[in-house]
Design a protein around this motif. Structure first.
Motif, PDB file in Angstrom:
ATOM      1  N   SER A 101       1.022  -1.078  -0.051  1.00  0.00           N
ATOM      2  CA  SER A 101      -0.078  -0.021  -0.069  1.00  0.00           C
ATOM      3  C   SER A 101       0.703   1.155   0.005  1.00  0.00           C
ATOM      4  N   LEU A 102       0.375   2.339  -0.747  1.00  0.00           N
ATOM      5  CA  LEU A 102       1.197   3.452  -0.905  1.00  0.00           C
ATOM      6  C   LEU A 102       0.315   4.765  -0.267  1.00  0.00           C
ATOM      7  N   ASP A 103       1.016   5.834  -0.165  1.00  0.00           N
ATOM      8  CA  ASP A 103       0.193   7.044   0.382  1.00  0.00           C
ATOM      9  C   ASP A 103      -0.169   7.633  -0.954  1.00  0.00           C
ATOM     10  N   LEU A 104      -0.963   7.191  -1.756  1.00  0.00           N
ATOM     11  CA  LEU A 104      -1.809   7.687  -2.620  1.00  0.00           C
ATOM     12  C   LEU A 104      -3.234   7.299  -2.672  1.00  0.00           C
ATOM     13  N   SER A 105      -4.251   8.123  -2.726  1.00  0.00           N
ATOM     14  CA  SER A 105      -5.739   7.799  -2.192  1.00  0.00           C
ATOM     15  C   SER A 105      -6.650   8.387  -3.395  1.00  0.00           C
ATOM     16  N   THR A 106      -7.770   7.679  -3.068  1.00  0.00           N
ATOM     17  CA  THR A 106      -8.962   8.328  -3.635  1.00  0.00           C
ATOM     18  C   THR A 106      -9.928   8.480  -2.526  1.00  0.00           C
ATOM     19  N   ARG A 107     -10.620   9.777  -2.721  1.00  0.00           N
ATOM     20  CA  ARG A 107     -11.554  10.191  -1.745  1.00  0.00           C
ATOM     21  C   ARG A 107     -13.075  10.342  -2.308  1.00  0.00           C
ATOM     22  N   VAL A 108     -14.015   9.817  -1.729  1.00  0.00           N
ATOM     23  CA  VAL A 108     -15.376   9.990  -2.317  1.00  0.00           C
ATOM     24  C   VAL A 108     -16.330  10.635  -1.477  1.00  0.00           C
ATOM     25  N   GLN A 109     -17.310  11.336  -1.891  1.00  0.00           N
ATOM     26  CA  GLN A 109     -18.522  11.790  -1.353  1.00  0.00           C
ATOM     27  C   GLN A 109     -19.677  10.966  -1.713  1.00  0.00           C
ATOM     28  N   LEU A 110     -20.523  10.585  -1.008  1.00  0.00           N
ATOM     29  CA  LEU A 110     -21.923  10.234  -1.481  1.00  0.00           C
ATOM     30  C   LEU A 110     -22.963  11.392  -1.193  1.00  0.00           C
ATOM     31  N   ARG A 111     -23.399  11.837  -2.199  1.00  0.00           N
ATOM     32  CA  ARG A 111     -24.440  12.920  -1.973  1.00  0.00           C
ATOM     33  C   ARG A 111     -25.900  12.595  -2.645  1.00  0.00           C
ATOM     34  N   ASP A 112     -26.840  13.291  -1.956  1.00  0.00           N
ATOM     35  CA  ASP A 112     -28.080  13.252  -2.472  1.00  0.00           C
ATOM     36  C   ASP A 112     -28.657  13.830  -3.669  1.00  0.00           C
ATOM     37  N   ILE A 142     -16.019  12.375  -6.704  1.00  0.00           N
ATOM     38  CA  ILE A 142     -14.820  11.689  -6.543  1.00  0.00           C
ATOM     39  C   ILE A 142     -13.510  12.387  -6.738  1.00  0.00           C
ATOM     40  N   ARG A 143     -12.435  12.320  -5.753  1.00  0.00           N
ATOM     41  CA  ARG A 143     -11.228  13.128  -6.014  1.00  0.00           C
ATOM     42  C   ARG A 143     -10.097  11.959  -5.828  1.00  0.00           C
ATOM     43  N   SER A 144      -8.954  11.967  -6.883  1.00  0.00           N
ATOM     44  CA  SER A 144      -8.111  10.976  -6.697  1.00  0.00           C
ATOM     45  C   SER A 144      -6.667  11.393  -7.136  1.00  0.00           C
ATOM     46  N   ASP A 145      -5.511  10.717  -6.345  1.00  0.00           N
ATOM     47  CA  ASP A 145      -4.403  11.162  -7.185  1.00  0.00           C
ATOM     48  C   ASP A 145      -3.514   9.967  -7.576  1.00  0.00           C
ATOM     49  N   ILE A 146      -4.548   8.632  -7.810  1.00  0.00           N
ATOM     50  CA  ILE A 146      -4.063   7.506  -8.268  1.00  0.00           C
ATOM     51  C   ILE A 146      -4.536   7.581  -9.954  1.00  0.00           C
ATOM     52  N   PRO A 147      -3.303   7.565 -10.908  1.00  0.00           N
ATOM     53  CA  PRO A 147      -3.718   7.418 -12.280  1.00  0.00           C
ATOM     54  C   PRO A 147      -4.508   6.399 -12.466  1.00  0.00           C
ATOM     55  N   THR A 148      -5.470   6.209 -13.394  1.00  0.00           N
ATOM     56  CA  THR A 148      -6.124   5.198 -13.522  1.00  0.00           C
ATOM     57  C   THR A 148      -5.544   4.449 -14.904  1.00  0.00           C
ATOM     58  N   GLY A 149      -6.031   2.799 -14.864  1.00  0.00           N
ATOM     59  CA  GLY A 149      -5.549   2.109 -16.017  1.00  0.00           C
ATOM     60  C   GLY A 149      -3.891   2.106 -16.126  1.00  0.00           C
ATOM     61  N   ARG A 150      -3.038   2.087 -14.980  1.00  0.00           N
ATOM     62  CA  ARG A 150      -1.710   1.925 -14.984  1.00  0.00           C
ATOM     63  C   ARG A 150      -1.005   0.966 -14.339  1.00  0.00           C
ATOM     64  N   GLY A 151      -1.862   0.197 -13.310  1.00  0.00           N
ATOM     65  CA  GLY A 151      -1.485  -0.953 -12.556  1.00  0.00           C
ATOM     66  C   GLY A 151      -1.150  -0.487 -11.217  1.00  0.00           C
ATOM     67  N   LEU A 152      -1.811   0.720 -10.809  1.00  0.00           N
ATOM     68  CA  LEU A 152      -1.593   1.262  -9.477  1.00  0.00           C
ATOM     69  C   LEU A 152      -2.782   1.064  -8.663  1.00  0.00           C
ATOM     70  N   LYS A 153      -3.917   0.131  -8.877  1.00  0.00           N
ATOM     71  CA  LYS A 153      -4.559  -0.513  -8.014  1.00  0.00           C
ATOM     72  C   LYS A 153      -5.851   0.858  -7.726  1.00  0.00           C
ATOM     73  N   SER A 154      -6.002   1.647  -8.882  1.00  0.00           N
ATOM     74  CA  SER A 154      -7.042   2.618  -8.768  1.00  0.00           C
ATOM     75  C   SER A 154      -8.601   2.075  -8.738  1.00  0.00           C
ATOM     76  N   SER A 155      -8.942   1.029  -9.440  1.00  0.00           N
ATOM     77  CA  SER A 155     -10.201   0.381  -9.288  1.00  0.00           C
ATOM     78  C   SER A 155     -10.441   0.048  -7.922  1.00  0.00           C
ATOM     79  N   ALA A 156      -9.537  -0.713  -7.266  1.00  0.00           N
ATOM     80  CA  ALA A 156      -9.843  -1.393  -5.890  1.00  0.00           C
ATOM     81  C   ALA A 156     -10.124   0.006  -4.986  1.00  0.00           C
ATOM     82  N   ALA A 157      -8.943   0.986  -4.971  1.00  0.00           N
ATOM     83  CA  ALA A 157      -9.155   2.208  -4.212  1.00  0.00           C
ATOM     84  C   ALA A 157     -10.610   2.915  -4.337  1.00  0.00           C
TER      85      ALA A 157
END
Length: 287
Positions: free
Chosen positions: A28-39, A77-92
């Motif tokens: 695990s790395l200090d790269l993150s994806t943060r989400v908010q669920l809104r109405d 969604i706010r993320s600093d993980i590039p997608t589709g690069r092998g950095l586990k963005s989907s799981a995050a």
């Protein structure tokens, strides 16, 4: 507009590729994806080419959990993980959404339960061939685990640990752009001997060596000669670990933090190739 729930998941780098090794392992790395669920709708709807967001909702309800009581549900969604690069963005992203749903519904889940929901969502929407159980564990917890993806998460952790003195290392992620070659399971089996070297290193808890062997095996499976050469070149320049993460194309380098000159030299060497370089660290806490 009300925020119903918030959640976070983290990215990671590969120790063992589950498609080639049979077992998966991610640090695990200090790269993150943060989400908010809104109405209510957000200004910019998130890009979700695989349909992972509705798949998480379906996996959540299939596990017997209720959705928040709202007429509409939307993701920011706010993320600093590039997608589709092998950095586990989907799981995050999946783990971040599951945590937001927990927050919104006052649901308490064990980490292995979150991993199972994330795995189900990724398999159902087709963004993972194996379910990315190891990726989801790295999105939830720091450190590394070796997992068997064929059994429920609670039963599948075979080994686990942390990198000693993790703060002494700098991680450079070399983003070589979008994935051009999709993984072929048969080609990964062709590299089985190289993946076995990585497994042996993990059994001896030589995690950095395992990363190197795994990256070489992935390069073989993908026919990624440029990736292999780049990793070799970075090792000559002083990187302790130079490897390909996931199914590529991103490369990661682990360098002693005290060797600032090495970090600068590597950045200068890679600069003319116009690849983005992300500097981060090994995650050592839940925060």
């Amino acid at each position: 507009m009300a925020v119903l729930g918030r959640g976070e998941g983290h990215g990671g780098i590969s120790i063992l590729h589950a498609l080639g090794a049979g077992y998966g392992s991610v640090l695990s790395l200090d790269l993150s994806t943060r989400v908010q669920l809104r109405d209510t709708p957000v200004k910019k709807e998130p890009e979700d080419p695989h349909g992972l967001l509705p798949a998480v909702m379906e996996a959540w309800t299939s596990a017997g959990h209720s959705l928040p009581e709202a007429e509409e549900l939307h993701w920011a969604i706010r993320s600093d993980i590039p997608t589709g690069r092998g950095l586990k963005s989907s799981a995050a992203l999946a783990i971040a959404c599951i945590r937001a749903l927990c927050d919104a519904t006052e649901t308490n889940l064990e980490h292995h339960e979150m991993v199972d929901i994330s795995t189900a969502a990724q398999l159902s929407c087709g963004c993972s061939m194996t379910g990315s159980v190891d990726d989801s564990w790295s999105a939830v917890e720091p450190g590394w685990k070796v997992v068997d993806p064929s059994v429920p998460a609670a039963e599948g952790v075979l080994m686990q640990g942390e990198i000693p003195n993790a703060d002494d290392w700098t991680v450079l992620v070399v983003d070589r752009g979008p994935r051009e070659v999709q993984p072929d399971p048969e080609r990964f089996q062709f590299a089985a001997g190289q993946f076995q070297q990585a497994i042996t290193s993990v059994e001896q808890q030589q995690i950095f060596n395992a990363m190197v062997h795994n990256g070489r095996a992935v390069a073989t499976a993908l026919g990624d000669n440029l990736g292999r050469k780049t990793c070799n070149d970075m090792g000559i320049l002083g990187s302790r670990v130079s490897s390909i993460t996931g199914s590529g194309p991103a490369i990661f380098l682990i360098i002693p933090s005290s060797q600032e000159a090495t970090v600068r030299r590597i950045k200068q060497t890679l600069g003319p190739r116009n690849w983005e370089i992300i500097e981060t660290s090994i995650r050592t806490s839940e925060a």
